[in-house]
Design an enzyme around this catalytic site. Structure first.
Site, PDB file in Angstrom:
ATOM      1  N   GLN B 117       0.848  -1.207   0.000  1.00  0.00           N
ATOM      2  CA  GLN B 117       0.000   0.000   0.000  1.00  0.00           C
ATOM      3  C   GLN B 117       0.876   1.247   0.000  1.00  0.00           C
ATOM      4  O   GLN B 117       1.519   1.555   1.007  1.00  0.00           O
ATOM      5  CB  GLN B 117      -0.876  -0.042   1.267  1.00  0.00           C
ATOM      6  CG  GLN B 117      -1.756   1.168   1.475  1.00  0.00           C
ATOM      7  CD  GLN B 117      -2.349   1.190   2.878  1.00  0.00           C
ATOM      8  OE1 GLN B 117      -1.835   0.537   3.783  1.00  0.00           O
ATOM      9  NE2 GLN B 117      -3.416   1.940   3.070  1.00  0.00           N
ATOM     10  N   SER B 120       0.904   6.401   2.623  1.00  0.00           N
ATOM     11  CA  SER B 120       1.540   7.386   3.498  1.00  0.00           C
ATOM     12  C   SER B 120       2.806   7.979   2.892  1.00  0.00           C
ATOM     13  O   SER B 120       3.529   7.315   2.155  1.00  0.00           O
ATOM     14  CB  SER B 120       1.925   6.737   4.828  1.00  0.00           C
ATOM     15  OG  SER B 120       0.815   6.134   5.420  1.00  0.00           O
ATOM     16  N   SER B 152       4.602  -1.268   4.283  1.00  0.00           N
ATOM     17  CA  SER B 152       4.804  -2.638   4.766  1.00  0.00           C
ATOM     18  C   SER B 152       4.935  -3.581   3.587  1.00  0.00           C
ATOM     19  O   SER B 152       4.148  -3.504   2.634  1.00  0.00           O
ATOM     20  CB  SER B 152       3.616  -3.099   5.601  1.00  0.00           C
ATOM     21  OG  SER B 152       3.383  -2.209   6.655  1.00  0.00           O
ATOM     22  N   GLU B 235      -9.573  -1.908   5.464  1.00  0.00           N
ATOM     23  CA  GLU B 235      -8.394  -2.195   6.271  1.00  0.00           C
ATOM     24  C   GLU B 235      -8.787  -2.342   7.735  1.00  0.00           C
ATOM     25  O   GLU B 235      -8.348  -3.241   8.428  1.00  0.00           O
ATOM     26  CB  GLU B 235      -7.374  -1.063   6.110  1.00  0.00           C
ATOM     27  CG  GLU B 235      -6.138  -1.224   7.004  1.00  0.00           C
ATOM     28  CD  GLU B 235      -5.040  -0.227   6.672  1.00  0.00           C
ATOM     29  OE1 GLU B 235      -5.358   0.863   6.161  1.00  0.00           O
ATOM     30  OE2 GLU B 235      -3.862  -0.538   6.929  1.00  0.00           O
ATOM     31  N   GLU B 367      -6.261   7.948  17.550  1.00  0.00           N
ATOM     32  CA  GLU B 367      -6.855   9.295  17.678  1.00  0.00           C
ATOM     33  C   GLU B 367      -7.715   9.612  16.441  1.00  0.00           C
ATOM     34  O   GLU B 367      -8.840  10.108  16.557  1.00  0.00           O
ATOM     35  CB  GLU B 367      -5.750  10.355  17.828  1.00  0.00           C
ATOM     36  CG  GLU B 367      -5.010  10.308  19.162  1.00  0.00           C
ATOM     37  CD  GLU B 367      -4.026   9.145  19.283  1.00  0.00           C
ATOM     38  OE1 GLU B 367      -3.528   8.679  18.233  1.00  0.00           O
ATOM     39  OE2 GLU B 367      -3.778   8.678  20.411  1.00  0.00           O
TER      40      GLU B 367
HETATM   41  C1  LIG Z   1       3.752  -0.782  11.514  1.00  0.00           C
HETATM   42  C2  LIG Z   1       3.223   0.199  10.538  1.00  0.00           C
HETATM   43  C3  LIG Z   1       2.914  -0.205   9.252  1.00  0.00           C
HETATM   44  C4  LIG Z   1       2.425   0.706   8.322  1.00  0.00           C
HETATM   45  N1  LIG Z   1       2.183   0.276   7.051  1.00  0.00           N
HETATM   46  C5  LIG Z   1       1.778   1.175   6.102  1.00  0.00           C
HETATM   47  C6  LIG Z   1       1.622   0.769   4.756  1.00  0.00           C
HETATM   48  O1  LIG Z   1       1.820  -0.396   4.415  1.00  0.00           O
HETATM   49  N2  LIG Z   1       1.239   1.681   3.844  1.00  0.00           N
HETATM   50  C7  LIG Z   1       1.005   2.983   4.178  1.00  0.00           C
HETATM   51  O2  LIG Z   1       0.640   3.738   3.313  1.00  0.00           O
HETATM   52  N3  LIG Z   1       1.158   3.401   5.457  1.00  0.00           N
HETATM   53  C8  LIG Z   1       1.555   2.529   6.426  1.00  0.00           C
HETATM   54  N4  LIG Z   1       1.725   2.957   7.730  1.00  0.00           N
HETATM   55  C9  LIG Z   1       1.585   4.378   8.024  1.00  0.00           C
HETATM   56  C10 LIG Z   1       0.426   4.787   8.923  1.00  0.00           C
HETATM   57  O3  LIG Z   1      -0.771   4.725   8.231  1.00  0.00           O
HETATM   58  C11 LIG Z   1       0.729   6.202   9.444  1.00  0.00           C
HETATM   59  O4  LIG Z   1       1.866   6.116  10.248  1.00  0.00           O
HETATM   60  C12 LIG Z   1      -0.407   6.785  10.223  1.00  0.00           C
HETATM   61  O5  LIG Z   1      -1.485   7.068   9.398  1.00  0.00           O
HETATM   62  C13 LIG Z   1      -0.002   8.032  11.009  1.00  0.00           C
HETATM   63  O6  LIG Z   1       0.637   8.982  10.223  1.00  0.00           O
HETATM   64  P1  LIG Z   1       1.994   9.636  10.706  1.00  0.00           P
HETATM   65  O7  LIG Z   1       2.924   8.525  10.994  1.00  0.00           O
HETATM   66  O8  LIG Z   1       2.399  10.627   9.708  1.00  0.00           O
HETATM   67  O9  LIG Z   1       1.660  10.354  12.077  1.00  0.00           O
HETATM   68  P2  LIG Z   1       1.050  11.832  12.260  1.00  0.00           P
HETATM   69  O10 LIG Z   1      -0.128  11.994  11.386  1.00  0.00           O
HETATM   70  O11 LIG Z   1       2.128  12.823  12.135  1.00  0.00           O
HETATM   71  O12 LIG Z   1       0.552  11.769  13.754  1.00  0.00           O
HETATM   72  C14 LIG Z   1       1.323  12.152  14.898  1.00  0.00           C
HETATM   73  C15 LIG Z   1       0.394  12.111  16.127  1.00  0.00           C
HETATM   74  O13 LIG Z   1      -0.618  13.115  15.987  1.00  0.00           O
HETATM   75  C16 LIG Z   1      -1.888  12.539  16.132  1.00  0.00           C
HETATM   76  N5  LIG Z   1      -2.821  13.296  15.276  1.00  0.00           N
HETATM   77  C17 LIG Z   1      -2.668  13.644  13.982  1.00  0.00           C
HETATM   78  N6  LIG Z   1      -3.737  14.297  13.531  1.00  0.00           N
HETATM   79  C18 LIG Z   1      -4.617  14.356  14.559  1.00  0.00           C
HETATM   80  C19 LIG Z   1      -5.941  14.897  14.726  1.00  0.00           C
HETATM   81  N7  LIG Z   1      -6.599  15.501  13.728  1.00  0.00           N
HETATM   82  N8  LIG Z   1      -6.549  14.745  15.925  1.00  0.00           N
HETATM   83  C20 LIG Z   1      -5.898  14.126  16.956  1.00  0.00           C
HETATM   84  N9  LIG Z   1      -4.668  13.608  16.858  1.00  0.00           N
HETATM   85  C21 LIG Z   1      -4.039  13.718  15.675  1.00  0.00           C
HETATM   86  C22 LIG Z   1      -1.719  11.105  15.692  1.00  0.00           C
HETATM   87  O14 LIG Z   1      -2.718  10.280  16.219  1.00  0.00           O
HETATM   88  C23 LIG Z   1      -0.353  10.790  16.248  1.00  0.00           C
HETATM   89  O15 LIG Z   1      -0.478  10.433  17.596  1.00  0.00           O
HETATM   90  C24 LIG Z   1       2.225   2.056   8.689  1.00  0.00           C
HETATM   91  C25 LIG Z   1       2.520   2.463   9.993  1.00  0.00           C
HETATM   92  C26 LIG Z   1       3.025   1.549  10.906  1.00  0.00           C
HETATM   93  C27 LIG Z   1       3.321   2.011  12.297  1.00  0.00           C
END
Ligand SMILES: Cc1cc2nc3c(=O)[nH]c(=O)nc-3n(C[C@H](O)[C@H](O)[C@H](O)COP(=O)(O)OP(=O)(O)OC[C@H]3O[C@@H](n4cnc5c(N)ncnc54)[C@H](O)[C@@H]3O)c2cc1C
Lengths: 366, 397
Positions: B117, B120, B152, B235, B367
């Site tokens: 996928q 991100s 992933s 998902e 969240e």
């Molecule tokens: C093990 C793992 C596998 C993954 N696999 C994939 C994959 O295969 N493909 C893919 O595309 N993505 C993948 N992801 C990515 C995942 O979808 C993102 O990490 C996730 O959506 C969070 O985005 P970010 O890491 O940019 O965090 P951020 O969006 O920067 O968030 C930082 C913090 O702020 C909080 N936050 C952000 N916005 C808000 C809001 N509006 N209200 C309250 N709190 C908020 C979040 O909850 C978090 O605690 C994976 C992530 C992990 C950990």
């Protein structure tokens, strides 16, 4: 093993609509609150309407014995609605618990309960779990009963008490006319299911079930399994009412339901209520078909729904602010019911302990 | 259960039995078996006829899988293809052209083609609609440039579901398009990202002039956000679902409990039983949700399931380490490995504890999921969205 249906059938939806209409008409929060001030005048009429006019007293009774021949699934739907309105009626105690106990008996008591002509209560503390300890009442060789049972639910509304008593050869259940027993009302945490202390001083009982322990436990099991649906109804009302209020209530120039701290709490509560719905439905469905899994299903539903209903009521009060603390707002009715229900038919801890045995996760040993 | 359902079940059992009689799992070649199972409509029974299914209720799937498993049938390597099976497939089914369904679904189901996928990005996580990867039309194809992250299984994937920006002049939600991207294109570069377990299960993926034929555009241009949400809803119901009591993390921890009477304490017992109840109720909630969905697309309600799943997995895996006590101080192996499967419950207790931390981040953070439940299920006011009407290219970054 095929999965039990955890949804509602069309027939169950229709039943719900009928019960909800009647309760909307006849069970408003003000009249429920009044029972705390001692005004129980609407209770008998409400029970009559449910028991007789809608025929709900005989829901679990087979048609050939004068009932509706429905199952625990339908009784559960009724309890959801009764929980939603904290209705002060003896459906659970008479139409579920006492009725289940009588299902295998001959005689006309079952039929008269089904018809709503009489109402019965099992003379055990409301807190008795399905595997809890049974009574201190003693029966002599002539069936004279002596002893005291505290905290009996449904006794105040009952015409007949079903009294488990220790006889020479084990536990037996006797029928005693309520008028012949000493029934002392107790000021209860939940006045919508007011308890009473019952004293028997040598009154003669009519033997209903000999060797009655399995039947008593089965009745308690049914009570515990279906109480989960009442708790679900309590919790759903709390969730819906609180969501509705927070969309309207404005502070800082906006609806307070838009603050993320509150949105997240309500999202968690929604998640819990949906979970409780699955657990309660599963227990009812398992009970309806006498699935061998009914014991675990009941313990799971009680362990989960008991706490969830209390959480829902606590959140409702907190999130309503000052109005939630008033006598006027109905939220307190739900907290009192939820807290009493948590203790009824075994605390969540008691059900978890039971589950530990049932699913092979003991504290000690294999 | 109604008479209709009983009849359906009967019929399905007979079909499986007939299939097994004609294709002995012991002597039939693995791929041949899987392809034949797909053609017989016994792969995902809720999919339509001709696409591996029979158009039956989803609730019948666990039984079919069980029957095949009991017969010793080969599995389709589903642990390596969770994204394909749980996300790409239902999205392709719902939004793909007939030709796309024919091309992609069968090898996806048999496990011949693994999917990942590409959603991100470094600048677009929770705010996924902000993705900056650009796709520019070039004849009958698209040229894609950008950087994806946390992907992933990209190292084992043959195809990817991809969202990219096709129109930067529109507000962020409107200028996105959904593609099916060939991971063997020379412009795709996959670099391991090591995670807290020591392994590199996810990756950074750099896309440089990757050519995606227009025939691999899923849905209309500009429709990417809507389709991506369908993927995400799938998902959330596919992560961590379990049809059987005491499967998944609770199964692992219950086994440890039974094997280690020496480590038990009343306090741990109480916590274990609470979590056992929670896990069983979560299983029933999933079952109920599936009964409700029957064959339709999941809605935002699935977010609640995933919230619960993450919490329980984290609490259980933490409990297991405490239960193991001194043994909980040990870890199996920190060397950088490149696992082929995403395995929440594999390896050792320390691994499980660390891996579970991702459960409340991947597939939408807890969240964000609470926001979704509050807004789209309960109808509470939306979060302030200061950027929603501004052309994407003018947003501060
Ligand atoms: C093990 C793992 C596998 C993954 N696999 C994939 C994959 O295969 N493909 C893919 O595309 N993505 C993948 N992801 C990515 C995942 O979808 C993102 O990490 C996730 O959506 C969070 O985005 P970010 O890491 O940019 O965090 P951020 O969006 O920067 O968030 C930082 C913090 O702020 C909080 N936050 C952000 N916005 C808000 C809001 N509006 N209200 C309250 N709190 C908020 C979040 O909850 C978090 O605690 C994976 C992530 C992990 C950990």
């Amino acid at each position: 093993m095929s999965d039990l249906d955890l949804l509602y059938t069309d027939v169950e939806d229709d039943l719900r609509a009928t019960v909800r209409d009647l309760l909307a008409d006849r069970c408003d929060p003000a009249s429920v609150t009044a029972v705390y001030d001692g005004d129980r005048s609407p209770v008998a009429g409400l029970w009559r309407a449910l028991a007789v006019d809608l025929g709900l007293a005989g829901l679990l009774v087979p048609e050939e014995r004068g009932g509706a021949g429905a199952s625990a699934r339908e009784a559960a739907v009724v309890l959801e609605e009764l929980g939603r309105t904290v209705a002060p009626v003896p459906f659970l105690t008479s139409a579920v618990v006492a009725t289940t106990l009588l299902l295998d008996t001959e005689g006309d008591l079952l039929g008269s309960l089904a018809a709503g002509e009489r109402t019965a209560a099992l003379a055990l503390p409301l807190s008795t779990a399905p595997d809890g300890s049974l009574p201190a009442v003693a029966a002599d060789a002539d069936g004279r009963l002596a002893g005291t049972v505290t905290s009996v639910a449904g006794a105040l509304e009952a015409d007949v008490l079903l009294v488990p008593a220790t006889a020479a050869d084990g536990i037996a259940v006797y029928a005693v006319p309520a008028a012949r027993a000493g029934i002392a009302p107790v000021v209860s945490l939940d006045m919508t299911r007011q308890i009473a202390d019952v004293t028997l001083d040598g009154v003669p009982g009519e033997l209903l079930v000999a060797d009655a322990e399995p039947a008593v436990r089965r009745a308690l099991e049914a009570g515990a399994a279906l109480l989960a649906s009442e708790q679900l109804g309590v919790a759903r009302w709390c969730l819906e009412t609180t969501v509705g209020y927070l969309k309207e209530r404005r502070q800082f120039g906006r609806a307070v339901g838009g603050f993320q701290a509150l949105k997240h709490r309500l999202a968690d509560l929604y998640t819990g209520v949906e979970s409780a719905n699955a657990a309660a439905r599963h227990a009812a469905a398992a009970l309806a078909v006498r699935d061998p899994d009914v014991f675990a299903a009941t313990a799971v539903a009680q362990a989960y729904c008991s706490d969830l209903a209390v959480t829902a009521a606590e959140e409702a009060i907190q999130l309503h602010g000052g109005i939630g603390m008033t006598w006027e707002h109905p939220a307190h009715l739900y907290l009192k019911r939820a807290k009493a229900d948590q203790i009824a038919f075994g605390t969540p801890g008691a059900h978890r302990a039971r589950l530990a045995e049932l699913v092979g996760l003991p504290l000690q040993g294999e | 259960m109604t008479a209709d359902e009983t009849a359906l079940r009967e019929d399905l059992r007979r079909r499986v039995a007939d299939f097994l009689a004609a294709h002995d799992p012991m002597t039939t070649d693995r791929l041949e078996f899987l392809r034949a199972r797909y053609d017989a409509g016994l792969a995902w029974v809720s999919f339509p006829d001709g696409h591996g299914g029979l158009g039956l209720p989803q609730a019948l799937q666990p039984e079919v899988d069980q029957l095949f498993e009991q017969a010793g049938a080969p599995d389709n390597n589903h642990q390596a293809n969770g994204i394909g099976l749980g996300m790409a497939a239902p999205t392709i089914l719902a939004f793909g052209t007939e030709a796309q369904k024919r091309r992609f679904l069968k090898p996806l189901w048999t496990g011949e083609e693994i999917w990942c996928q590409l959603f991100s990005e470094p600048g677009a996580g929770s705010d996924l609609a902000g993705v900056a990867t650009r796709a520019v039309r070039d004849g009958d194809a698209w040229a894609v440039n950008g950087q994806k992250v946390w992907t992933s299984g990209a190292h084992g994937a043959r195809f990817a579901i991809l969202i990219a920006r096709t129109d930067p002049d529109l507000p962020k939600h409107f200028g996105l398009t959904y593609f099916l991207c060939d991971m063997t294109d020379p412009g795709v570069e996959v670099r391991p990202l090591r995670q807290i377990t020591g392994e590199a299960e996810f990756n950074e993926v750099f896309l440089t002039d990757v050519r995606v034929p227009d025939s691999q555009r899923l849905g209309a241009e500009g429709e990417g956000w809507r389709i991506a949400n369908a993927t995400l809803n799938n998902e959330r119901v596919s992560i961590g679902r379990s049809a059987i009591r005491e499967s998944g993390m609770i199964g692992v921890v219950a086994r440890t409990w039974r094997e280690r009477p020496d480590r038990r304490t009343p306090e741990l017992h109480d916590r274990l039983l609470r979590l056992w109840v929670d896990a069983e109720v979560a299983r029933l909630t999933g079952q109920r949700l599936r009964q409700k969905l029957a064959q339709g697309q999941p809605g935002p309600e699935g977010a609640a399931m995933k919230l619960t799943f993450a919490r329980i997995a984290q609490q259980l895996s933490g409990l297991e380490l405490e239960l193991l006590d001194e043994d909980g101080l040990r870890y199996s192996d920190w060397t950088l490995a490149r696992p082929e499967k995403v395995d929440f419950t594999g390896r050792d207790a320390g691994y499980r504890y660390l891996r579970a931390k991702g459960n409340s981040i991947e597939g939408g953070t807890s969240e964000i999921l609470r926001n979704i439940v509050a807004e789209r299920v309960l109808g509470l006011p939306a979060e302030p969205r200061v950027d929603k009407d501004i052309p994407w290219k003018e947003l501060p970054r």
